[in-house]
Design an enzyme around this catalytic site. Structure first.
Site, mmCIF file in Angstrom:
data_model
loop_
_atom_site.group_PDB
_atom_site.id
_atom_site.type_symbol
_atom_site.label_atom_id
_atom_site.label_comp_id
_atom_site.label_asym_id
_atom_site.label_seq_id
_atom_site.Cartn_x
_atom_site.Cartn_y
_atom_site.Cartn_z
ATOM 1 N N GLU B 62 0.842 -1.193 0.000
ATOM 2 C CA GLU B 62 0.000 0.000 0.000
ATOM 3 C C GLU B 62 0.883 1.251 0.000
ATOM 4 O O GLU B 62 0.636 2.207 -0.757
ATOM 5 C CB GLU B 62 -0.905 0.036 1.240
ATOM 6 C CG GLU B 62 -1.870 -1.155 1.359
ATOM 7 C CD GLU B 62 -1.281 -2.309 2.153
ATOM 8 O OE1 GLU B 62 -0.063 -2.578 2.027
ATOM 9 O OE2 GLU B 62 -2.038 -2.945 2.903
ATOM 10 N N SER B 170 17.158 -46.558 3.982
ATOM 11 C CA SER B 170 17.762 -45.254 3.691
ATOM 12 C C SER B 170 19.282 -45.333 3.723
ATOM 13 O O SER B 170 19.969 -44.376 3.373
ATOM 14 C CB SER B 170 17.273 -44.208 4.691
ATOM 15 O OG SER B 170 17.609 -44.605 6.005
#
Lengths: 352, 352
Positions: B62, B170
């Site tokens: 603004e 993993s």
């Protein structure tokens, strides 16, 4: 020795494509025999008669075409997807039938790899028939890929299928496993089972999971034609287990040795084994390098503990990981609001 | 209390679409502030001035538009993607600036969820400015999804990423883990890291894997802007570990409690945590219901043993399996001849 002719006319190729089409006719029952098509053409390339093999116990493709041609077979070129057989089985040798019918020339695609049946080309040449081979060989081999593999290797082709959660589990800690994969993956499994002539599990799977091991349609009804159900292992089994019901034939092979099991199955004319055993049985086949294709369904579910989908493979470091060659990855959309599963199709790219 | 206006003109909507476009301007640095765009239009719907926020320490959208408009702001309608702020931070309250500039009417999309900054709409109304809200609300929320989440929940949004072999490992038995996933998946991970403002691992990962935890480009060079590196856990760490190098800021949170860690990170203006810790840390976040998104890379590799990609979740039977909601499945084609990997993106559909 005469050098095989290796040039073909456009008419030969047209006829061979038609013969391949005939061989692949839908509705032909799978069985121990290869799919074969045969087209007889005259010197103008016009089709005189067509034939194809409809499964064990029925006439070979050449005999089928010759019967339809009758006396008009004389002087024609027989275009066949597979080298005409040279032995007497349930039917006489096709090589002699072609000679007797007065066929002038034979063009075939794939040499017969079966030592029992091969030699038809030589017999034909020795009888003065012109012989040319190798036209559209790849297409002809693809038509009977598993059959060719089994004959070449003296054992059935082995497809190992397993389903896993995203974190590598095939069952929860308490042994429950219905269901890890979704309905779309399970239907896809039935589709693949139907392409095989044998389904194989270990005694432990029968004892723990009590699978019926039949091929069912999308309404869960068993198909009319069922693959042979085979359970291997030395343990005695309760004859009340579902695998022994009357919906399909069942064999219990009392061995833990994958080589011995496949030898026995090949002797029973089995060409394509769908291996659905647990992690221990699968690891034994992998370690023996007796897995030719791997199909894995991955379901987006986490269990955190439970049965590992794959057993110990003796791998200790990442450099030695088993990295199969991926031939296809397909996302299977979920049915009935279920999430998608992913199917990996692989071939063992290297020996583990 | 005045009822908020809920009808909008076509000119309002055109201006809001432009404001959304401005808010999403490329090159705006990510930071703790939301993306905001603002367009001033006159009574004919013509644009008087435009503005957008360029990141913490720079003018709000603004203020940016008002500065460009100068005296021509008087009597205009300000169309803003977010409710004008009502508080004095590094800049003054936008509500007062709009009033001071003589803006006649304010249309905004998303109410400010931040209790510190909200109330701008009320302040404007009380000063006699017409206020309408909710135009293109979904688009505006999507623009600042993670910011909105963090403000709504008082903690950062958590994306948990893990890579796994097809059999849920993993790392191999000896702890080696480079690489489970392929290069395409690793590049994709860097892309996702760059969308976050924080990367989080546990002390064990730092001790064992010694990751640098930076975001690198396709040439493996670190990007200029790096997310905060956070390691959590009570263990002391060797300051020579790569995570403590000077390529990015690093914080060691001496707690094992996911709630405490996220509270501290929110206090540090963190809105999006990329959780890359090992299975134990991830399980702690899952059990605390502090995982908002799960990204899993599945690589077509078998290890047979080694570190499980996911730690124990306290699940004992298949009915209690953790079944996240799948929002996307993408096959990532392999680079440099590597096989494809599959990425699952999921949200925790139910509490485990």
């Amino acid at each position: 020795m005469e050098h095989p002719q290796t040039t073909f006319t456009p008419a030969d190729e047209r006829a061979m494509r038609r013969a391949l089409e005939l061989a692949a006719s839908p509705g032909v029952p799978l069985g121990p025999n290869p799919r074969v098509g045969c087209v007889l053409i005259d010197d103008s390339g016009d089709i005189v008669a067509e034939g194809f093999h409809r499964g064990a116990g029925t006439p070979h493709a050449e005999a089928d075409a010759l019967a339809r041609a009758g006396a008009t077979a004389r002087g024609t070129t027989a275009v066949v997807t597979l080298e005409p057989c040279n032995h007497t089985g349930r039917t006489g040798p096709c090589s002699l039938a072609l000679i007797a019918a007065g066929v002038r020339r034979v063009v075939f695609a794939q040499p017969d790899p079966n030592p029992v049946a091969s030699g038809g080309g030589t017999t034909l040449r020795e009888a003065g028939v012109e012989v040319a081979q190798g036209l559209l060989l790849d297409e002809a081999r693809a038509l009977n890929g598993v059959w060719s593999f089994a004959v070449d290797h003296g054992r059935p082709f082995v497809t190992w299928k397993f389903a896993t959660s995203l974190d590598g589990r095939s069952a929860a800690a308490d042994g429950t496993s219905r269901w890890v994969s979704g309905r779309a993956a399970r239907l896809d499994t039935h589709r693949l089972r139907a392409l095989c002539d044998t389904m194989l599990v270990g005694t432990n799977t029968v004892a723990v999971d009590d699978p019926e091991l039949t091929v069912r349609d999308t309404l869960d009804q068993p198909l009319e034609r069922q693959p042979l159900r085979v359970v291997m292992g030395e343990r005695d089994l309760d004859p009340g287990r579902r695998i022994f019901n009357d919906r399909a034939e069942t064999v219990h092979l009392r061995t833990r040795d994958p080589h011995a099991a496949l030898k026995e199955l090949f002797a029973r004319d089995r060409q394509h084994v769908f291996l659905e055993g647990g992690p221990t049985l699968a690891a034994a086949f992998l370690e023996a390098a007796l897995v030719d294709e791997i199909v894995t369904y991955v379901a987006p579910m986490l269990l955190g503990s439970g049965t590992s989908a794959v057993g110990d493979l003796g791998i200790t470091t990442i450099a030695d990981a088993f990295r199969p060659t991926v031939t296809d990855v397909t996302v299977l959309d979920g049915l009935d609001g279920e999430p998608p599963n992913v199917r990996f199709t692989m071939t063992p790219g290297k020996r583990i």
